[in-house]
Motif scaffolding. Structure first.
Motif, PDB file in Angstrom:
ATOM      1  N   PHE A 163       0.325   4.278   7.110  1.00 23.73           N
ATOM      2  CA  PHE A 163       1.027   5.552   6.888  1.00 23.73           C
ATOM      3  C   PHE A 163       2.484   5.368   6.501  1.00 23.73           C
ATOM      4  O   PHE A 163       3.219   6.333   6.400  1.00 23.73           O
ATOM      5  CB  PHE A 163       0.958   6.417   8.153  1.00 23.73           C
ATOM      6  N   ARG A 166       4.125   7.636   3.887  1.00 24.68           N
ATOM      7  CA  ARG A 166       3.907   9.089   3.962  1.00 24.68           C
ATOM      8  C   ARG A 166       5.223   9.806   4.256  1.00 24.68           C
ATOM      9  O   ARG A 166       6.064   9.302   4.981  1.00 24.68           O
ATOM     10  CB  ARG A 166       2.933   9.413   5.087  1.00 24.68           C
ATOM     11  N   GLN A 170       3.987  15.514   5.266  1.00 18.09           N
ATOM     12  CA  GLN A 170       2.571  15.330   4.948  1.00 18.09           C
ATOM     13  C   GLN A 170       1.753  14.978   6.187  1.00 18.09           C
ATOM     14  O   GLN A 170       0.576  14.664   6.067  1.00 18.09           O
ATOM     15  CB  GLN A 170       2.402  14.194   3.922  1.00 18.09           C
TER      16      GLN A 170
END
Lengths: 395, 302
Positions: A163, A166, A170
């Motif tokens: 992640f 990100r 989001q």
């Protein structure tokens, strides 16, 4: 919830003999932790006033290394202020705050070995997940490779591998939560402060995150100080709980102690439901306390601060109250009151019985579903509970 | 009957959808109509006039485009545009340099009364007409004005400094006039920042300075950008301040347009007006593009 005290009636329904056993072993009450020089956090007579408002009034606490410690209380009780004083965001107006044995009253947050997980997380929306977590490491001046290594490990820890790039916008609520945890833990603080971090999540996610936090805590082995107004959360997660009210710590102990032996009416009703009965103590010994109430004598667990003659409340949890048909009562149970069934409500895991004693006091009993003869409203019954489940409250 | 009742809602359109649309149209309509009534005919008028012929004293409705030729071939106009852009850029930069700290301080004020006082102070330039303001500056900045008197008394300068009827004078006037427009967008974005973000930065080991550098500044950047754009556009279009404080020596397009219209040189005025519009719109749109890229960069690693 709490049984109201009905008009005092002289009718007595004593169903058991007065037995004051002198047993070895002290009272079952919580003893405050022994002062230890290696406490992770210690507060000594700490007070905090905001203008005329006294948020914290002389609180002393010791929190051990690697302990999961909860500050539990309703909003406005001062629990967050205590957390912020430990984190360095507020300075005590009186008293001392120790971190690992050192007075830190005037040490700013950026020089403290603590990290705080904010109530609304306070993630940096202009940075991606990686840079959020790397923030603290970069402020410490770690080089790029070390930063990368630690951030990736932290992401792994909170189950968010992949992640990194990100954006915060989001992420789902639970993912944001994990980023906030990783952002704090990546700095390997000696104390992690958590300010109701799960408050914004829905119940299921909340319970899942509780479990995850517990697991993370076992893996990283650091001191957690957790602020919450949710008693279930505090009971589920903590090694010890400090119950707070109006800027004071009312009681400190393990969940079992605080729930099982509440000291005051506030603690008894704030942590779970409780039947409160007003009574006068007629005999007190190390084996039991005998109180005389509107419905007769009740035996309760011994209490150091209780002397005969005083008026007190006794507390018994609804799940400890059994309801019997009058002809089926187990004679081994110390406390028995004749009651009438007023209402029976099926609640899933248990059935709730609302009962009235002969003097008119309300009692609530939670009985697990089981093969017992059904009682219906209007029935005469006997409410019974053990002495050990009955506690004298001193406040 | 019951069957009909059950199917009817699915078939017919709920009337409130139309009603809602009409209400919205009614609310936004007057403003849009007003703008369009002004904008479209005047743009059309500009376009038509820009193409016409001018024979020294009047406009002749013959399509020649000679005004365009004059405008784009004469180096004089290129210099003017350069001056004007320089003026707008310098004004904007000074406004940002003065405005950001002011906005930062005002956003930190807690007491409502002080906040109100600060707002009144900041917006006070807008309470006077631009003409009065300009004459005020003329008096203050003149050779025998208070500023020169002060400078000479202190001994910073030997002889009076030229502060009006030049570039400096116009910049001073514009900064005074535009500062509120710079400060306001920055205040509003700073007030929206969650105070917990600063605490989070401090908690993660950032000193005040680094908290500003890595958290407050990047998060307030959209406000800075909006402020810069507004200030730039307003200074590009400013007329009274350059006209009065420039004293004819600082020529910018709005001043030229005014002069040409007075001289009945409408085709050239129209071309210049169109050029001004094109200039402003290009800077706005291109800066929007740059902004998006800058935002992507500023959101990078601290």
């Amino acid at each position: 919830m709490a049984g109201a005290v009905g008009p005092a009636s002289e009718s007595q329904h004593a169903v058991s003999e007065i037995v004051v056993k002198e047993s070895e072993g002290g009272p079952a009450m919580v003893r405050p932790p022994v002062a230890s020089p290696d406490a992770a956090v210690e507060l000594r007579e700490v007070s905090k006033a905001f203008g005329k408002i006294h948020a914290v009034k002389g609180v002393s606490l010791q929190i051990g290394q690697n302990e999961f410690f909860s500050l539990l209380g309703p909003s406005g009780c001062g629990k967050t202020t205590i957390l912020r004083m430990i984190g360095g965001f507020e300075q005590p107006t009186k008293g001392l705050v120790y971190l690992n044995g050192r007075v830190v009253n005037h040490v700013p947050p950026y020089r403290r070995d603590t990290n705080l997980i904010f109530q609304h997380l306070a993630l940096f929306s202009h940075l991606d997940v990686f840079d959020n977590i790397a923030f603290g490491l970069r402020m410490k001046g770690l080089d790029g490779r070390a930063v990368r290594q630690k951030v990736l490990a932290a992401l792994e820890l909170v189950d968010l591998a992949g992640f990194e790039s990100r954006r915060i916008t989001q992420l789902s609520g639970g993912q944001k939560q994990r980023v906030a945890i990783a952002r704090a833990l990546v700095n390997e603080p000696s104390v992690l402060l958590l300010d109701e971090p799960l408050g914004a999540l829905d119940l299921r996610l909340r319970m899942q995150m509780q479990e995850e936090l517990k697991e993370i805590r076992h893996r990283v082995g650091t001191t957690f100080i957790y602020v919450t107004h949710d008693q279930t959360e505090a009971l589920t997660m903590s090694d010890r709980i400090a119950v707070m009210r109006d800027g004071l710590v009312v009681q400190v102990g393990t969940g079992r102690e605080v729930y099982g032996a509440p000291r005051t009416r506030f603690v008894a009703t704030f942590l779970g439901d409780s039947n409160l009965l007003e009574a006068r103590v007629t005999a007190a010994g190390s084996g039991a306390v005998i109180v005389e109430g509107a419905d007769g004598q009740i035996q309760a667990t011994p209490h150091t601060d209780v002397r005969p003659g005083g008026d007190f409340f006794v507390s018994v949890r609804p799940e400890h109250v059994q309801v019997w048909h009058p002809d089926e009562v187990d004679p081994g149970i110390e406390n028995r009151l004749e009651v009438r069934v007023r209402e029976v409500t099926f609640k899933g895991a248990f059935t709730e019985y609302r009962l009235v004693t002969r003097s008119g006091q309300a009692l609530i009993a939670h009985l697990p579903a089981g093969p017992r003869r059904a009682l219906v409203p209007g029935d005469a019954a006997v409410a019974a509970w053990r002495r050990d489940d009955c506690v004298v409250l001193t406040g | 009957m019951s069957l009909q009742a059950a199917t009817a809602p699915a078939v017919s359109r709920p009337p409130w959808i139309w009603g809602r649309g009409l209400v919205l149209l009614g609310l936004v309509g007057p403003a849009v109509a007003f703008s369009l009534v002004i904008l479209i005919p005047s743009l059309a008028l500009l376009l038509v006039n820009s193409a016409y012929h001018f024979d020294r004293i009047r406009v002749v409705p013959i399509v020649t485009f000679e005004a365009y030729r004059t405008f784009f071939t004469d180096i004089f106009f290129a210099r003017i545009i350069l001056t004007q852009v320089r003026l707008a850029v310098v004004t904007t930069l000074i406004c940002l340099l003065l405005g950001y700290p002011a906005a930062y301080a005002i956003a930190k004020i807690r007491r409502p009364a002080w906040v109100m006082a600060a707002y009144i102070l900041v917006f006070s330039p807008l309470l006077t007409s631009s003409v009065v303001r300009a004459y005020g500056w003329l008096i203050i900045l003149a050779r025998g004005g208070i500023v020169n008197w002060g400078l000479q008394t202190v001994g910073l300068v030997e002889s009076p400094v030229r502060l009006v009827f030049n570039f400096t004078g116009v910049v001073i006037g514009l900064v005074h006039f535009l500062l509120p427009f710079t400060i306001f967008p920055i205040i509003s974005v700073l007030l929206r920042l969650d105070p917990a973000l600063k605490e989070a930065a401090a908690d993660l080991g950032a000193t005040r300075l680094r908290t500003f550098r890595h958290v407050t500044w990047p998060l307030s950047f959209p406000g800075v950008y909006a402020a810069a754009q507004l200030t730039f556009v307003l200074s590009m279009n400013a007329f009274v301040t350059p006209q009065l404080l420039g004293g004819g020596r600082v020529l910018v397009l709005p001043v030229l347009i005014y002069n040409n219209i007075s001289d009945l040189q409408w085709p050239l005025a129209a071309v210049q007006a169109l050029a001004l519009i094109a200039l402003v719109w290009t800077t706005v749109f291109s800066s929007n593009l740059i902004f998006r890229r800058a935002l992507a960069v500023s959101s990078g690693a601290p």
